[in-house]
Design a protein around this motif. Structure first.
Motif, PDB file in Angstrom:
ATOM      1  N   SER A  34     -13.732  11.296  -6.172  1.00  0.00           N
ATOM      2  CA  SER A  34     -13.736  10.569  -7.435  1.00  0.00           C
ATOM      3  C   SER A  34     -13.674  11.591  -8.553  1.00  0.00           C
ATOM      4  O   SER A  34     -14.126  12.723  -8.409  1.00  0.00           O
ATOM      5  CB  SER A  34     -14.983   9.690  -7.571  1.00  0.00           C
ATOM      6  N   GLY A  35     -13.069  11.196  -9.645  1.00  0.00           N
ATOM      7  CA  GLY A  35     -12.944  12.087 -10.787  1.00  0.00           C
ATOM      8  C   GLY A  35     -11.595  11.917 -11.452  1.00  0.00           C
ATOM      9  O   GLY A  35     -10.840  10.989 -11.143  1.00  0.00           O
ATOM     10  N   ALA A  36     -11.281  12.825 -12.330  1.00  0.00           N
ATOM     11  CA  ALA A  36     -10.010  12.790 -13.056  1.00  0.00           C
ATOM     12  C   ALA A  36      -8.857  13.031 -12.086  1.00  0.00           C
ATOM     13  O   ALA A  36      -8.988  13.826 -11.150  1.00  0.00           O
ATOM     14  CB  ALA A  36     -10.005  13.849 -14.151  1.00  0.00           C
ATOM     15  N   PRO A  37      -7.727  12.348 -12.284  1.00  0.00           N
ATOM     16  CA  PRO A  37      -6.583  12.521 -11.379  1.00  0.00           C
ATOM     17  C   PRO A  37      -6.154  13.972 -11.199  1.00  0.00           C
ATOM     18  O   PRO A  37      -5.832  14.387 -10.085  1.00  0.00           O
ATOM     19  CB  PRO A  37      -5.479  11.694 -12.032  1.00  0.00           C
ATOM     20  N   ASP A  38      -6.151  14.758 -12.270  1.00  0.00           N
ATOM     21  CA  ASP A  38      -5.744  16.165 -12.166  1.00  0.00           C
ATOM     22  C   ASP A  38      -6.668  16.956 -11.249  1.00  0.00           C
ATOM     23  O   ASP A  38      -6.267  17.973 -10.686  1.00  0.00           O
ATOM     24  CB  ASP A  38      -5.724  16.833 -13.537  1.00  0.00           C
TER      25      ASP A  38
END
Length: 56
Positions: A9-13
């Protein structure tokens, strides 16, 4: 998700990396940013069969 479980989980980058996607899907993956629209795309990397040596 894999087998109903969240694997990252987290930012796509941060989470959509070639390494993470390759582990998840079991294939080599390339991640690139499309010019002009600032979107990431993920594509499988096809492996080429070994070519015979033409000098033999």
């Amino acid at each position: 998700m894999s087998a109903g479980m969240i694997v990252a989980s987290g930012a796509p980058d941060v989470v959509l990396t070639p390494e993470a996607l390759s582990r998840l899907y079991g294939v080599d993956v390339a991640v690139a940013r499309l010019a002009g629209i600032e979107q990431q795309v993920c594509v499988p990397v096809l492996k080429r069969a070994a070519q015979p040596d033409a000098s033999a």
